[in-house]
Design a protein around this motif. Sequence first.
Motif, mmCIF file in Angstrom:
data_model
loop_
_atom_site.group_PDB
_atom_site.id
_atom_site.type_symbol
_atom_site.label_atom_id
_atom_site.label_comp_id
_atom_site.label_asym_id
_atom_site.label_seq_id
_atom_site.Cartn_x
_atom_site.Cartn_y
_atom_site.Cartn_z
ATOM 1 N N ALA A 20 37.725 33.672 40.855
ATOM 2 C CA ALA A 20 37.705 33.156 42.226
ATOM 3 C C ALA A 20 37.577 34.281 43.246
ATOM 4 C CB ALA A 20 38.983 32.369 42.504
ATOM 5 N N TYR B 288 37.200 34.889 47.765
ATOM 6 C CA TYR B 288 37.508 34.253 49.042
ATOM 7 C C TYR B 288 37.077 35.161 50.188
ATOM 8 C CZ TYR B 288 40.875 32.164 45.798
ATOM 9 O OH TYR B 288 41.462 31.566 44.711
ATOM 10 N N TYR C 59 35.157 29.886 49.952
ATOM 11 C CA TYR C 59 35.701 30.369 48.691
ATOM 12 C C TYR C 59 34.867 29.864 47.536
ATOM 13 C CZ TYR C 59 38.131 25.824 48.246
ATOM 14 O OH TYR C 59 38.426 24.485 48.161
ATOM 15 N N GLN D 105 35.143 29.406 43.211
ATOM 16 C CA GLN D 105 35.996 29.466 42.025
ATOM 17 C C GLN D 105 35.198 29.715 40.754
ATOM 18 O OE1 GLN D 105 38.156 25.688 43.070
ATOM 19 N NE2 GLN D 105 39.958 26.948 42.691
ATOM 20 N N GLY E 234 40.908 36.338 42.925
ATOM 21 C CA GLY E 234 42.084 35.890 42.192
ATOM 22 C C GLY E 234 41.685 35.188 40.913
ATOM 23 N N SER E 235 42.698 34.910 40.085
ATOM 24 C CA SER E 235 42.454 34.204 38.837
ATOM 25 C C SER E 235 43.567 33.194 38.628
ATOM 26 C CB SER E 235 42.412 35.200 37.672
ATOM 27 O OG SER E 235 43.686 35.786 37.495
ATOM 28 N N SER E 236 43.475 32.446 37.541
ATOM 29 C CA SER E 236 44.453 31.384 37.292
ATOM 30 C C SER E 236 45.826 31.942 36.924
ATOM 31 C CB SER E 236 43.956 30.472 36.173
ATOM 32 O OG SER E 236 43.745 31.227 34.992
ATOM 33 N N GLN F 189 46.919 35.202 38.250
ATOM 34 C CA GLN F 189 47.257 36.312 39.130
ATOM 35 C C GLN F 189 47.114 35.907 40.579
ATOM 36 O OE1 GLN F 189 45.412 40.112 38.475
ATOM 37 N NE2 GLN F 189 45.181 39.742 36.279
ATOM 38 N N PRO F 190 47.963 36.476 41.447
ATOM 39 C CA PRO F 190 47.808 36.201 42.880
ATOM 40 C C PRO F 190 46.572 36.893 43.433
ATOM 41 C CG PRO F 190 49.527 37.830 42.514
ATOM 42 C CD PRO F 190 49.102 37.348 41.161
ATOM 43 N N GLN F 191 46.222 36.541 44.659
ATOM 44 C CA GLN F 191 45.031 37.106 45.277
ATOM 45 C C GLN F 191 45.239 38.589 45.603
ATOM 46 O OE1 GLN F 191 43.366 34.833 48.528
ATOM 47 N NE2 GLN F 191 43.677 32.903 47.428
#
Lengths: 115, 111
Positions: B31, B33, B48, B50, B94-96, B98-100
Amino acid sequence: AQSVTQLGSHVSVSEGALVLLRCNYSSSVPPYLFWYVQYPNQGLQLLLKYTSAATLVKGINGFEAEFKKSETSFHLTKPSAHMSDAAEYFCAVSPYGEYGNKLVFGAGTILRVKS
Amino acid sequence: DGGITQSPKYLFRKEGQNVTLSCEQNLNHDAMYWYRQDPGQGLRLIYYSQIVNDFQKGDIAEGYSVSREKKESFPLTVTSAQKNPTAFYLCASGSSDQPQHFGDGTRLSIL
């Protein structure tokens, strides 16, 4: 709709004093919550995160935050302010209670540390 | 070192001109943004993505366009239709699990 309210656009503390930055959120699902810090002309750096585990979360640089569901709050604290803590701080919520999706940010709080 | 690279750091736009802001990440995040930052308003989501070849409008997409042809890259074009483009633009990934993570931003000004 999910939202984040940061009380106080500017907070001023003396060096060595307690830092308290307030954040209240609204979310229709169990939230993921974040605090980021931004120094002038730089990007955001993650301070700490809450993801439904322990309600008291410890982060970098001596900061911590407590998730209080009953108060829908996630206030950021540090026992003793240092000059290097002067920056802008942002609270954010994940509307879907997960990583990998968009965040909703508060308006930010600028922290000033007086010597 | 893994991270997010935004370029240029400073950009100037003339009237009627489109400009493109670059964002590249080597974190292998799915992802990406784009946020716009104005003083006292926090960060507002522009677009954004994904997954490659797919993107969604955020809260303030008017006057902006994006593409996501590669996983690593998510360029933002500020078109002439954006009447108030002066701002600080931040890219994040970001990923599923980990935070942005954020880049260091691009500051856009009008000549």
